[in-house]
Enzyme design. Structure first.
Site, PDB file in Angstrom:
ATOM      1  N   ARG A  31       0.813  -1.223   0.000  1.00 49.59           N
ATOM      2  CA  ARG A  31       0.000   0.000   0.000  1.00 49.59           C
ATOM      3  C   ARG A  31       0.848   1.275   0.000  1.00 49.59           C
ATOM      4  O   ARG A  31       0.432   2.306   0.544  1.00 49.59           O
ATOM      5  CB  ARG A  31      -0.958   0.045   1.194  1.00 49.59           C
ATOM      6  CG  ARG A  31      -2.091  -0.948   1.138  1.00 49.59           C
ATOM      7  CD  ARG A  31      -3.228  -0.451   0.260  1.00 49.59           C
ATOM      8  NE  ARG A  31      -4.182  -1.524   0.016  1.00 49.59           N
ATOM      9  CZ  ARG A  31      -5.289  -1.729   0.734  1.00 49.59           C
ATOM     10  NH1 ARG A  31      -5.586  -0.931   1.718  1.00 49.59           N
ATOM     11  NH2 ARG A  31      -6.079  -2.723   0.430  1.00 49.59           N
ATOM     12  N   ARG A  70      -3.371   6.558   0.986  1.00 50.91           N
ATOM     13  CA  ARG A  70      -3.923   7.775   1.590  1.00 50.91           C
ATOM     14  C   ARG A  70      -3.022   8.493   2.576  1.00 50.91           C
ATOM     15  O   ARG A  70      -3.284   9.644   2.922  1.00 50.91           O
ATOM     16  CB  ARG A  70      -5.262   7.440   2.271  1.00 50.91           C
ATOM     17  CG  ARG A  70      -6.380   7.211   1.287  1.00 50.91           C
ATOM     18  CD  ARG A  70      -7.502   6.412   1.919  1.00 50.91           C
ATOM     19  NE  ARG A  70      -7.052   5.055   2.218  1.00 50.91           N
ATOM     20  CZ  ARG A  70      -7.815   4.111   2.764  1.00 50.91           C
ATOM     21  NH1 ARG A  70      -9.037   4.388   3.113  1.00 50.91           N
ATOM     22  NH2 ARG A  70      -7.330   2.905   2.972  1.00 50.91           N
ATOM     23  N   ARG A 116      -6.233  11.248  -6.257  1.00 50.19           N
ATOM     24  CA  ARG A 116      -7.503  10.537  -6.127  1.00 50.19           C
ATOM     25  C   ARG A 116      -8.675  11.505  -6.260  1.00 50.19           C
ATOM     26  O   ARG A 116      -9.688  11.180  -6.876  1.00 50.19           O
ATOM     27  CB  ARG A 116      -7.584   9.793  -4.803  1.00 50.19           C
ATOM     28  CG  ARG A 116      -8.677   8.742  -4.831  1.00 50.19           C
ATOM     29  CD  ARG A 116      -8.829   8.033  -3.522  1.00 50.19           C
ATOM     30  NE  ARG A 116      -9.493   8.867  -2.541  1.00 50.19           N
ATOM     31  CZ  ARG A 116     -10.134   8.419  -1.486  1.00 50.19           C
ATOM     32  NH1 ARG A 116     -10.192   7.123  -1.261  1.00 50.19           N
ATOM     33  NH2 ARG A 116     -10.705   9.229  -0.639  1.00 50.19           N
ATOM     34  N   ASP A 129      -6.550  -2.997  -7.711  1.00 44.35           N
ATOM     35  CA  ASP A 129      -7.105  -3.640  -6.525  1.00 44.35           C
ATOM     36  C   ASP A 129      -7.451  -5.087  -6.841  1.00 44.35           C
ATOM     37  O   ASP A 129      -7.757  -5.408  -7.996  1.00 44.35           O
ATOM     38  CB  ASP A 129      -8.362  -2.907  -6.031  1.00 44.35           C
ATOM     39  CG  ASP A 129      -8.691  -3.291  -4.597  1.00 44.35           C
ATOM     40  OD1 ASP A 129      -8.093  -2.707  -3.673  1.00 44.35           O
ATOM     41  OD2 ASP A 129      -9.511  -4.202  -4.403  1.00 44.35           O
ATOM     42  N   TYR A 169     -14.750 -12.135  -0.510  1.00 42.45           N
ATOM     43  CA  TYR A 169     -15.450 -10.874  -0.807  1.00 42.45           C
ATOM     44  C   TYR A 169     -16.637 -11.112  -1.733  1.00 42.45           C
ATOM     45  O   TYR A 169     -17.688 -10.497  -1.583  1.00 42.45           O
ATOM     46  CB  TYR A 169     -14.479  -9.864  -1.432  1.00 42.45           C
ATOM     47  CG  TYR A 169     -13.468  -9.325  -0.453  1.00 42.45           C
ATOM     48  CD1 TYR A 169     -13.775  -8.254   0.382  1.00 42.45           C
ATOM     49  CD2 TYR A 169     -12.205  -9.895  -0.338  1.00 42.45           C
ATOM     50  CE1 TYR A 169     -12.853  -7.765   1.294  1.00 42.45           C
ATOM     51  CE2 TYR A 169     -11.272  -9.417   0.579  1.00 42.45           C
ATOM     52  CZ  TYR A 169     -11.605  -8.352   1.392  1.00 42.45           C
ATOM     53  OH  TYR A 169     -10.703  -7.884   2.300  1.00 42.45           O
TER      54      TYR A 169
HETATM   55  O1  CP3 Z   1       0.166   0.228  -3.179  1.00 40.32           O
HETATM   56  C1  CP3 Z   1      -0.249  -0.939  -3.333  1.00 40.32           C
HETATM   57  O2  CP3 Z   1      -0.073  -1.832  -2.474  1.00 40.32           O
HETATM   58  C2  CP3 Z   1      -0.875  -1.331  -4.653  1.00 40.32           C
HETATM   59  C3  CP3 Z   1      -2.287  -1.220  -4.783  1.00 40.32           C
HETATM   60  C4  CP3 Z   1      -3.191  -2.119  -3.955  1.00 40.32           C
HETATM   61  C5  CP3 Z   1      -4.414  -1.656  -3.395  1.00 40.32           C
HETATM   62  N1  CP3 Z   1      -5.067  -2.721  -2.874  1.00 40.32           N
HETATM   63  C6  CP3 Z   1      -4.888  -0.267  -3.441  1.00 40.32           C
HETATM   64  C7  CP3 Z   1      -5.954   0.155  -2.526  1.00 40.32           C
HETATM   65  C8  CP3 Z   1      -3.101  -3.480  -3.670  1.00 40.32           C
HETATM   66  C9  CP3 Z   1      -1.964  -4.450  -3.948  1.00 40.32           C
HETATM   67  C10 CP3 Z   1      -4.303  -3.858  -2.987  1.00 40.32           C
HETATM   68  C11 CP3 Z   1      -4.596  -5.228  -2.553  1.00 40.32           C
HETATM   69  C12 CP3 Z   1      -5.842  -5.505  -1.822  1.00 40.32           C
HETATM   70  N2  CP3 Z   1      -7.065  -4.915  -1.978  1.00 40.32           N
HETATM   71  C13 CP3 Z   1      -5.979  -6.518  -0.850  1.00 40.32           C
HETATM   72  C14 CP3 Z   1      -4.885  -7.490  -0.447  1.00 40.32           C
HETATM   73  C15 CP3 Z   1      -3.899  -6.871   0.505  1.00 40.32           C
HETATM   74  C16 CP3 Z   1      -4.451  -6.582   1.859  1.00 40.32           C
HETATM   75  O3  CP3 Z   1      -4.524  -5.369   2.176  1.00 40.32           O
HETATM   76  O4  CP3 Z   1      -4.776  -7.508   2.603  1.00 40.32           O
HETATM   77  C17 CP3 Z   1      -7.300  -6.485  -0.380  1.00 40.32           C
HETATM   78  C18 CP3 Z   1      -7.878  -7.395   0.678  1.00 40.32           C
HETATM   79  C19 CP3 Z   1      -7.983  -5.473  -1.118  1.00 40.32           C
HETATM   80  C20 CP3 Z   1      -9.431  -5.109  -1.025  1.00 40.32           C
HETATM   81  C21 CP3 Z   1      -9.588  -3.738  -0.532  1.00 40.32           C
HETATM   82  N3  CP3 Z   1      -9.258  -2.600  -1.245  1.00 40.32           N
HETATM   83  C22 CP3 Z   1     -10.106  -3.322   0.719  1.00 40.32           C
HETATM   84  C23 CP3 Z   1     -10.580  -4.259   1.811  1.00 40.32           C
HETATM   85  C24 CP3 Z   1     -10.078  -1.936   0.725  1.00 40.32           C
HETATM   86  C25 CP3 Z   1     -10.642  -1.036   1.799  1.00 40.32           C
HETATM   87  C26 CP3 Z   1      -9.744  -0.943   2.973  1.00 40.32           C
HETATM   88  C27 CP3 Z   1      -8.867   0.272   2.865  1.00 40.32           C
HETATM   89  O5  CP3 Z   1      -7.660   0.168   3.098  1.00 40.32           O
HETATM   90  O6  CP3 Z   1      -9.443   1.335   2.574  1.00 40.32           O
HETATM   91  C28 CP3 Z   1      -9.493  -1.514  -0.494  1.00 40.32           C
HETATM   92  C29 CP3 Z   1      -9.247  -0.112  -0.892  1.00 40.32           C
HETATM   93  C30 CP3 Z   1      -7.885   0.243  -1.401  1.00 40.32           C
HETATM   94  N4  CP3 Z   1      -7.102  -0.512  -2.234  1.00 40.32           N
HETATM   95  C31 CP3 Z   1      -7.214   1.474  -1.146  1.00 40.32           C
HETATM   96  C32 CP3 Z   1      -6.004   1.426  -1.860  1.00 40.32           C
HETATM   97  C33 CP3 Z   1      -4.960   2.501  -1.966  1.00 40.32           C
HETATM   98  C34 CP3 Z   1      -7.768   2.628  -0.355  1.00 40.32           C
HETATM   99  C35 CP3 Z   1      -8.842   3.239  -1.173  1.00 40.32           C
HETATM  100  C36 CP3 Z   1      -8.894   4.737  -1.135  1.00 40.32           C
HETATM  101  O7  CP3 Z   1      -8.003   5.422  -1.690  1.00 40.32           O
HETATM  102  O8  CP3 Z   1      -9.888   5.217  -0.586  1.00 40.32           O
END
Ligand code: CP3
Length: 343
Positions: free
Chosen positions: A25, A29, A38, A75, A152
């Site tokens: 990540r 944010r 964003r 994602d 999911y």
């Molecule tokens: O920088 C990176 O790591 C690359 C991009 C990336 C994102 N999600 C961006 C993201 C990657 C590799 C993921 C993987 C992902 N997404 C996983 C596996 C890794 C983990 O965290 O366990 C999972 C379970 C998801 C599903 C997901 N996406 C959830 C549950 C959420 C909400 C929780 C949160 O952190 O807000 C997301 C949103 C998400 N994916 C964000 C980002 C940058 C935040 C969204 C935003 O900008 O509002």
């Protein structure tokens, strides 16, 4: 030509004087420049599908910190969307999806080869990044592992204990296994296209592997990872793969060897000395600083970082966090972590 990218050298089994480093990540944010981009995109999913802006946010942490790897900004829930599931994000809460409760939910989904039109912008993001990244930075593509993505798709949201997915597995194993199989085969097609578009390493995120036990872990975490990795390597000889069966505990042992993964990412609950003894003999270990240190900083951040580097220094190691950096992290703490690793 001898490999000069540090991350690829570690994945090939080399022990380096200082480990390569990136963060899960890392585009997110906690960075003001991410929040600004964003806002320009509108929302999170629009950002994922806007190749220019997705490439831009992928590059932001590389410019700021000089990490050894960039991970594609996307994602794990884009694949279910490409398969025809409804996916949206509720700000401050997380993902929402249409649910799969039985046979009719599964038959509504598309086939494994029908995903590429929908995912074309993701492949474009990778093509842009292959041009824009510094020559020493490795480009990582990724997908969610089938079990995690299925949790999911079945529940329609994130769940603390993956209850709905476990319930469907018990109530209708045929449907559950058909979903796992579809996700396994679709992930192969998706990841193979990512490699053709420029991804140099693939990471498989099995964030909820820790809730699978015994036979279920073997069938729904290990076997799909093995199938995905062996097919990807058959199509793309020499492709390095990192597996992340998060919270697998004792089941981390042998996971890399049995699945063919070159790197094994570990969560922060794993003692790095234990990892050096039980996991590093099978290949590169990636991890595993607790992301809370990125919020709290101070001497504990530096001590913990140094302790992990020291514990894993006699084998191949990629420094990373044990899970994603959180939105409340202090961007300056990332500099402090890098200083502790690189001196
Ligand atoms: O920088 C990176 O790591 C690359 C991009 C990336 C994102 N999600 C961006 C993201 C990657 C590799 C993921 C993987 C992902 N997404 C996983 C596996 C890794 C983990 O965290 O366990 C999972 C379970 C998801 C599903 C997901 N996406 C959830 C549950 C959420 C909400 C929780 C949160 O952190 O807000 C997301 C949103 C998400 N994916 C964000 C980002 C940058 C935040 C969204 C935003 O900008 O509002």
């Amino acid at each position: 030509m001898a490999q000069t990218k540090k991350l690829l050298r570690s994945l090939a089994g080399e022990t380096l004087p200082t480990p390569p480093v990136w963060m899960m990540r890392q585009a997110g944010r906690y960075l003001p420049e991410y929040r600004a981009t964003r806002a320009r995109a509108g929302d999170f999913l629009s950002l994922c599908y806007n190749s220019d802006l997705a490439a831009e946010v992928t590059l932001q942490p590389i410019r700021r910190y000089g990490f050894d790897a960039a991970i594609l900004f996307a994602d794990i829930l884009l694949l279910p969307q490409a398969l025809g599931a409804d996916v949206w994000f509720v700000t401050g809460e997380g993902p929402r999806l249409s649910t799969i409760t039985g046979a009719e939910g599964l038959t509504r989904l598309k086939g494994k080869d029908d995903i590429h039109d929908h995912l074309a912008p993701i492949y474009d993001t990778l093509r842009i990044l292959t041009r824009e990244l510094p020559s020493h930075t490795t480009l990582i593509g990724f997908a969610g592992a089938p079990w995690t993505v299925a949790t999911y798709m079945i529940a329609g949201r994130g769940t603390p204990d993956q209850g709905p997915a476990h319930a469907l597995k018990t109530a209708d194993r045929t449907i559950f296994e058909a979903l796992i199989d579809l996700l396994t085969e679709a992930s192969i097609e998706y990841l193979s296209m990512q490699v053709m578009a420029g991804a140099e390493v693939i990471k498989l995120f099995d964030s909820w592997a820790g809730s699978l036990n015994g036979e279920d872990f073997a069938k729904y975490a290990l076997a799909p990872a093995k199938r995905i990795i062996s097919e990807l390597k058959a199509r793309h000889p020499g492709l390095p793969v990192i597996a992340f069966p998060r919270q697998a505990g004792e089941a981390y042992i042998g996971f890399a060897k049995e699945t063919g993964a070159d790197g094994l990412a570990i969560d922060a609950a794993v003692d790095p000395h234990w990892a050096a003894r039980h996991l590093q003999p099978d290949g590169c270990v990636q991890g595993n600083l607790d992301p809370k240190h990125m919020v709290t900083g101070g001497p504990a951040l530096v001590e913990e970082t140094r302790a992990i580097v020291a514990a894993l220094k006699t084998g191949p190691h990629i420094f990373n966090l044990g899970h994603g950096i959180t939105p409340d992290a202090d961007p300056d703490n990332v500099h402090r972590m890098l200083e502790a690793i690189r001196g």
